[in-house]
Design an enzyme around this catalytic site. Sequence first.
Site, mmCIF file in Angstrom:
data_model
loop_
_atom_site.group_PDB
_atom_site.id
_atom_site.type_symbol
_atom_site.label_atom_id
_atom_site.label_comp_id
_atom_site.label_asym_id
_atom_site.label_seq_id
_atom_site.Cartn_x
_atom_site.Cartn_y
_atom_site.Cartn_z
ATOM 1 N N HIS A 149 -7.663 -5.627 0.048
ATOM 2 C CA HIS A 149 -6.433 -4.885 0.281
ATOM 3 C C HIS A 149 -5.754 -5.370 1.562
ATOM 4 C CE1 HIS A 149 -3.843 -1.477 -0.496
ATOM 5 N NE2 HIS A 149 -4.017 -1.000 0.731
ATOM 6 N N SER A 162 0.846 -1.186 0.000
ATOM 7 C CA SER A 162 0.000 0.000 0.000
ATOM 8 C C SER A 162 0.888 1.246 0.000
ATOM 9 C CB SER A 162 -0.961 -0.040 1.188
ATOM 10 O OG SER A 162 -2.001 0.903 1.029
ATOM 11 N N GLU A 190 -9.060 -5.400 -4.511
ATOM 12 C CA GLU A 190 -8.458 -4.562 -3.486
ATOM 13 C C GLU A 190 -9.493 -3.817 -2.633
ATOM 14 O OE1 GLU A 190 -5.267 -3.993 -2.667
ATOM 15 O OE2 GLU A 190 -4.100 -4.865 -4.313
#
Length: 519
Positions: free
Chosen positions: A431, A214, A337
């Site tokens: 995610h 990320s 995600e």
Amino acid sequence: MKLSSLLLLSLAGATAWAGATAWAGAAPVTVDGGQLEGVTHGGVVAYRGIPYAAAPVGPLRWRAPQPVVPWQGVRVADSYGNDCAQLPFPQDSAPLRTTPSEDCLYLNVWRPAASAAPRPVMVWIHGGGFVTGGSSPAVYDGAALASEGVVLVSLNYRLGRLGFFAHPALTAENPDQPQGNYAVMDQLAALQWVQRNIARFGGDPGNVTIFGESAGGSAVGFLLATPMARGLFHKAIIESGALRYSLTPFGSATEGAQKQGVDFAAAAGVAGADTDVAALRALPTEALTRNVSFMSRDSTFSGPIRDGRLIPETPLAAFAAGRQAKVPLIIGSNSFEWGFMTMPGFPATAKPVEQVLAEFGPLAGQARKAYASAIERKGLELDARLFSDRTFVEPSRAGARDQAAAGVPAYLYRFSYIAESERAGAPGALHATELPFVFGTVRARYGDRATLTDERISAELRARWIAFARNGAPQASGLPAWPRYSGQRDQLLDIDTKTQVLSGVDRARLDVVEAQATR
């Protein structure tokens, strides 16, 4: 090591890594600042809470990292240093285990207890949107990776307005130094610490792999793009990085990050572009972290800044022009995600389809066809797919293509595996869900719900990441071959219960997203 051996080791040690109650002292090592005593357990030595720079507080707030302050005697490195000041995200699947503070420039080292030839080094950069996160979460424990032959380093870096802030008064103070991107300066300082010190832990400073997820993946992209990081690492892994990151221009008192800094200072009661720097540094920490969270950002927070020196451009702009570090790369994203937007209770309303398609301009017809299935499902499916593709999936493909075009190995992946206990409610691999599998901490994440299949996937993923750290190729005995990426073949490794190589995955969607982003 055979995959079956890795899996047995994973199962035998899965519970042990989660706690540190039985750890025993280890012989001291000497690093910048003084001597450290680590703690040993299960064939791994851990050194937690190592200062790699002086505390960035008082007159050192909003300055480049300064040399660590030496300590007397032997420092017992048995507990994490503070994670950096922030507003923690209550729903974070990797919750902090420290009290956040501005005094936070600490890193951690795990190494195998047995001596051997210099070992590959992996340096972890955590995510959290550049506003939350830290190195202390149990999910990021480095013992499982270290038990399999690497030296694992994790680090903290300044977040939010403490990590990214520009103001004319700060520029006037140090006009010849990079400005604003203190978080990236911290990451550089930690990598420089690794070069100076990691050999004392049995690590090879000539074989360093940086990896992050990320915001941490974006940070890896910035480090690949900046000339200031050359030679500090030799391989890179980007997990769900936003490489088309929209950078705030440094600007002046009337535009860009400096304008945002002046606006923030005025709102905080420190008015004027020519204010005394001391007045800014006297603001309480709470004033700086207020209204800067994972889910919402005050308009006076800049995030990463295109300063022309440390961050001259977005990672993908550097990649496309061939200005990035030419090192082997693993890059990829998860199968859905931002799929949590489609789950019950998500607090948002879907945009009208025609409004979303209008964003594509003359490409609207192509987008309608590419996203037909998402449009058909209604709700927030289209919004979620588009955000996932624009932010993570398409930039990953572009990064792999451009790195391959530069003549260095690049490997593209999609993580599709869903932990068995989560499958009833998850629309895909969301995610950050790959992280406990990368670190071998599925028990820390899922507890007794973790299954043998979860452990197998973790063992496979760790085997690939470790092989890449050793020699730049993520191939492991007993696992399917992972071909190098090329734009012509457009192949990726789909990591799932049955891992396989696929070609042209989601090509129609990604092509229209890229066409919109680059036109």
